[in-house]
Design an enzyme around this catalytic site. Structure first.
Site, mmCIF file in Angstrom:
data_model
loop_
_atom_site.group_PDB
_atom_site.id
_atom_site.type_symbol
_atom_site.label_atom_id
_atom_site.label_comp_id
_atom_site.label_asym_id
_atom_site.label_seq_id
_atom_site.Cartn_x
_atom_site.Cartn_y
_atom_site.Cartn_z
ATOM 1 C CG HIS A 61 -1.842 -1.070 1.252
ATOM 2 N ND1 HIS A 61 -2.984 -0.947 0.521
ATOM 3 C CD2 HIS A 61 -1.881 -2.438 1.789
ATOM 4 C CE1 HIS A 61 -3.605 -2.217 0.835
ATOM 5 N NE2 HIS A 61 -2.902 -2.996 1.601
ATOM 6 C CG HIS A 180 -9.224 -8.406 1.945
ATOM 7 N ND1 HIS A 180 -8.305 -7.637 2.553
ATOM 8 C CD2 HIS A 180 -9.952 -9.074 3.123
ATOM 9 C CE1 HIS A 180 -8.470 -7.455 4.141
ATOM 10 N NE2 HIS A 180 -9.377 -8.512 4.099
ATOM 11 C CG HIS A 234 -3.803 -10.522 3.117
ATOM 12 N ND1 HIS A 234 -5.118 -10.996 2.946
ATOM 13 C CD2 HIS A 234 -3.829 -9.141 3.008
ATOM 14 C CE1 HIS A 234 -5.970 -9.834 2.872
ATOM 15 N NE2 HIS A 234 -5.368 -8.985 2.807
ATOM 16 C CG ASP A 307 -1.492 -6.039 4.082
ATOM 17 O OD1 ASP A 307 -1.692 -5.201 3.242
ATOM 18 O OD2 ASP A 307 -2.295 -6.700 4.710
ATOM 19 C CG PHE A 325 -7.837 -2.676 9.804
ATOM 20 C CD1 PHE A 325 -7.797 -3.616 10.724
ATOM 21 C CD2 PHE A 325 -9.011 -2.156 9.316
ATOM 22 C CE1 PHE A 325 -9.141 -3.934 11.056
ATOM 23 C CE2 PHE A 325 -10.174 -2.581 9.761
ATOM 24 C CZ PHE A 325 -10.421 -3.557 10.885
HETATM 25 ZN ZN ZN Z 1 -5.988 -7.131 2.438
#
Ligand code: ZN
Lengths: 434, 314
Positions: A61, A180, A234, A307, A325
């Site tokens: 990200h 996801h 993930h 991630d 998160f």
């Molecule tokens: Zn995710």
């Protein structure tokens, strides 16, 4: 500057060898490499270091556009280079969302301008990540960015019909949907923790493992039905991994990644309500961690993906359920995986190269990364020091954010030098200006 | 004692000491002039992000009767607002050099987090679905007033355990005092992992309220069912909940038959006709109003030990 003689590195499959890089490619490997080296070529003494293909992160990200206070493509690229990465796939949940060809090309261009790693945009599966209408998958693929990985990450593509259409659609051009995997109906909007005894005691709403496994199972069936390719982002539970193994055994085109923190950190860390440990999916109990380690070692899991999720300090300083998160990952991934899996004898260095470089490059269809170390191949490489002690210090992070759970951790195994097409992009924790 | 964040922070001696102090404080409530000089010059902030007139006014009166300066701050501080961070809000208050922050927040763990950011003592006045330690103390106090020592006594806690901070703190404090605790709830309102948790902490589990009542427990603690849970798929209809888990007139009779001394508690506000019938709520065995009255005394005791204990002793 793209000519380089790497002297005396431990080269996978070759033993100690010299590697000559000319014009961004490997010109020779072995004793001859030193002999062939032109006089005056830059020499890199790699005694005691191991040379691997550069790492590829399927799940980064970068926060640009939209949250440049937390990370930019430039700062994220610096963190990636320092972490040994030569390519990162940038998740689509920016603001605006990467759901058009133009948005994808802009990320590509910003990545090139930063010039430290190949920043490969991931396209959203659905417009605005809303889960209803397909984004312009084909146009993103046909753009200069050549998008082939699509994900609504942060959200699950929960609607089976939408997921089916996405898989059918990307099959035409060999794309893959990275899911996801988390059934939102099975958790509820406030879920923020593994569902189990600890969440019960702490009074935190939980995600049961079945919310992950049931979506992976559904997607496996959809991948089979559409003869398309699905990637599990993930994976965090033993149950989810069981389904991945089953799907692979059936010949279904399913791949999976695991994050370093799901391998190394357990749900018990949440007992102090410290939001640095708040991730999605959540940290799981020891049994899941052990299953994931085994799955990574035996090849059931194809890749380690960070991630990497930078957050401004104030977005983490809320009550636990309200905090953002995610945690940082790019700079620490190698040390964590090496310390946990290679130093302990669970995996070889060749296995590490498989899960951090060749495996993820194959999932993303990147042909210039994760290549063998051989004459004619691109010199996209990383030198690591397997014996170097590392004490993680968040103050030295290249990221604009500081939300690392590893602050103060002592690990063994450090990234020494990162090389992208012959150019050194980072050396001993410092990115180099290109 | 620096903070009161969880009932688990309190040893048996701590609880005994607090309940003994509460008994002394209770006397003050019956005086004409309800004022002690104990906390003169101390400042207490009641920081309530979630409405609770009952708990807030109880803390406020407790502080005032001990001559502290008490200030109420009610915040929106929602579970979704992306405005000021909780840390920023609390640091602003701490910068005013207050001595104690009494915090009620809709997020589990918030009191714990706040205690790590501020210099003041922190009292958890209810954090999400986590804990409410002063409620557990006042429940224990009230039950002991009627039953005597809780050592070896049998207490049933009935209802929405998953979302109940009252249950979590009570289960801990009752065990600390040596009571036997039976948890009664439909499977959908049992907290996750409760089987392992109950085994570790010595709690019994059942979904058969009638069997529990027939066994003649010494106390039955009914938990409030939140309105918003009724449509949350936790149970089919309010009617079905009442049939399975309500303290109905018939069940009150069964309880009394099995143990004439048994008492009934409820943290309030009650949903009459849902988890508790009017007959049970108003019965002679009901301690509901005693609980409210004890609330002030118990909170005086807690504030006293946090803010004045050493100096008074010295
Ligand atoms: Zn995710």
């Amino acid at each position: 500057m793209s000519d380089l003689l790497i002297r005396g590195a431990d080269v996978l499959g070759e033993g100690t060898a010299h590697v000559l890089v000319v014009d961004g490619r490997i010109a020779a490997v072995g004793a001859a490499a030193a002999a062939d080296a032109p006089s005056g070529v830059e020499r890199l003494d790699a005694d005691g270091l191991t040379l691997l293909p550069g790492f590829v992160d399927l799940h980064t990200h970068l926060r640009e556009p939209g949250r440049e206070d937390a990370e930019t493509i430039a700062s994220g690229s610096r963190a990636a280079a320092v972490g040994g990465y030569t390519a990162v796939l940038a998740m689509a949940n920016t603001s605006p969302v990467t759901d058009t060809a133009e948005a994808a090309e802009r990320i590509l261009d910003l990545g090139r301008a930063a010039g430290l790693v190949d920043v490969v945009p991931i396209g959203a599966v659905t417009k605005g990540l809303e889960g209803h209408e397909l984004a312009e998958l084909g146009l993103m693929h046909r753009s200069r960015a050549r998008v082939s990985v699509f994900s609504d990450d942060g959200h699950c593509v929960a609607d089976g019909r939408v997921m089916r259409r996405a898989l059918e659609y990307v099959r035409a051009f060999g794309g893959v949907v990275s899911q996801h995997s988390q059934d939102p109906a099975l958790a509820g909007p406030q879920a923020c923790c593994h569902e189990g005894e600890l969440s019960g005691r702490l009074g935190l709403p939980g995600w049961p493992p079945v919310a992950e496994a049931s979506i992976i199972a559904r997607d496996a069936m959809l991948a089979r039905h559409t003869r398309s390719r699905v990637h599990v982002a993930h994976v965090s539970t033993a149950e989810g991994l069981d389904v991945v193994r089953w799907a692979k055994a059936q010949g279904i085109a399913m791949t999976a990644e695991v994050a370093p923190h799901h391998l190394a950190l357990g749900t018990e860390l949440l007992s102090g309500y410290d939001p640095v440990y708040k991730v999605n999916p959540p940290l799981r109990p020891t049994e899941d961690q052990e299953a994931l380690r085994a799955g990574l070692a035996d090849g059931s899991i194809d890749a380690v993906a960070t991630d990497h999720a930078p957050h401004a300090r104030h977005d983490k300083e809320h009550a636990f359920v309200d905090a953002a998160f995610g945690m940082l990952g790019l700079e620490t991934a190698f040390s964590v995986v090496h310390d946990l899996m290679v130093r302990t004898g669970r995996m070889s260095m060749a296995d590490l190269a498989r899960v951090m470089s060749t495996g993820p490059a194959a999932v993303a269809g990147l042909t210039g990364h994760g290549r063998p170390i051989a004459a004619g191949e691109p010199a996209t490489l990383v030198l690591v020091d397997p014996t170097a002690p590392v004490t993680v210090d968040r103050a030295t992070s290249q990221s604009l954010s500081r939300n690392t759970p590893w602050h103060g951790a002592r690990l063994t195994g450090a990234v020494h030098t990162t090389i992208l097409r012959g150019a050194v992009t980072a050396r001993e924790g410092e990115p180099t200006a290109c | 004692m620096r903070h009161l964040l969880s009932s688990a922070d309190l040893t048996r001696d701590d609880v005994r000491m607090l309940l003994a102090t509460a008994a002394e404080m209770h006397e003050v409530q019956h005086r004409d002039v309800k004022k002690l000089p104990t906390l003169r010059g101390r400042t207490i902030i009641n920081l309530f992000f979630e409405d609770s007139t009952r708990t807030r006014s109880s803390f406020e009166i407790a502080g005032k009767w001990m001559s502290a300066d008490t200030i109420n701050i009610t915040g929106k501080g929602s579970s979704t607002s992306k405005g000021e961070s909780l840390r920023d809000t609390v640091m602003t208050i701490d910068a005013m050099s207050v001595d104690c922050v009494v915090i009620r927040h809709m997020a589990s763990g918030s009191a714990h987090q706040v205690s790590q950011w501020v210099d003041a003592s922190v009292v958890n006045a209810g954090d999400g679905t986590h804990e409410h330690p002063t409620q557990a103390l006042l429940d224990a106090y009230t039950m002991e007033q009627r039953l005597g020592s809780l050592e070896g006594r049998r207490v049933a806690i009935v209802g929405d355990l998953t979302h109940s901070r009252v249950f979590r703190s009570n289960a801990i404090t009752l065990r600390t005092l040596g009571a036997h605790v039976t948890l009664v709830a439909p499977p959908t309102l049992m907290p996750s992992g409760i089987t392992a948790w109950a085994a570790a902490d010595g709690l019994e589990l059942t979904d058969d309220l009638d069997a529990v009542l027939a066994s003649g427990p010494d106390a039955v603690m009914m938990l409030r069912v939140q309105r918003e849970r009724m449509s949350g798929g936790f149970f089919p209809t309010p009617r079905e909940y009442t049939v399975g888990f309500g303290l109905t007139r018939e069940r009150l009779r069964a309880l009394t038959a099995a143990n004439p001394e048994a008492v009934i508690c409820h943290p309030g506000p009650m949903n009459r006709g849902l988890e508790i019938s009017a007959d049970a709520a108003d019965a002679a065995q009901s301690l509901v109003l005693d609980q409210v009255s004890a609330g002030v005394a118990v909170r005086m005791a807690v504030l006293y030990h946090l803010l004045a204990g050493e100096e008074v002793a010295a």
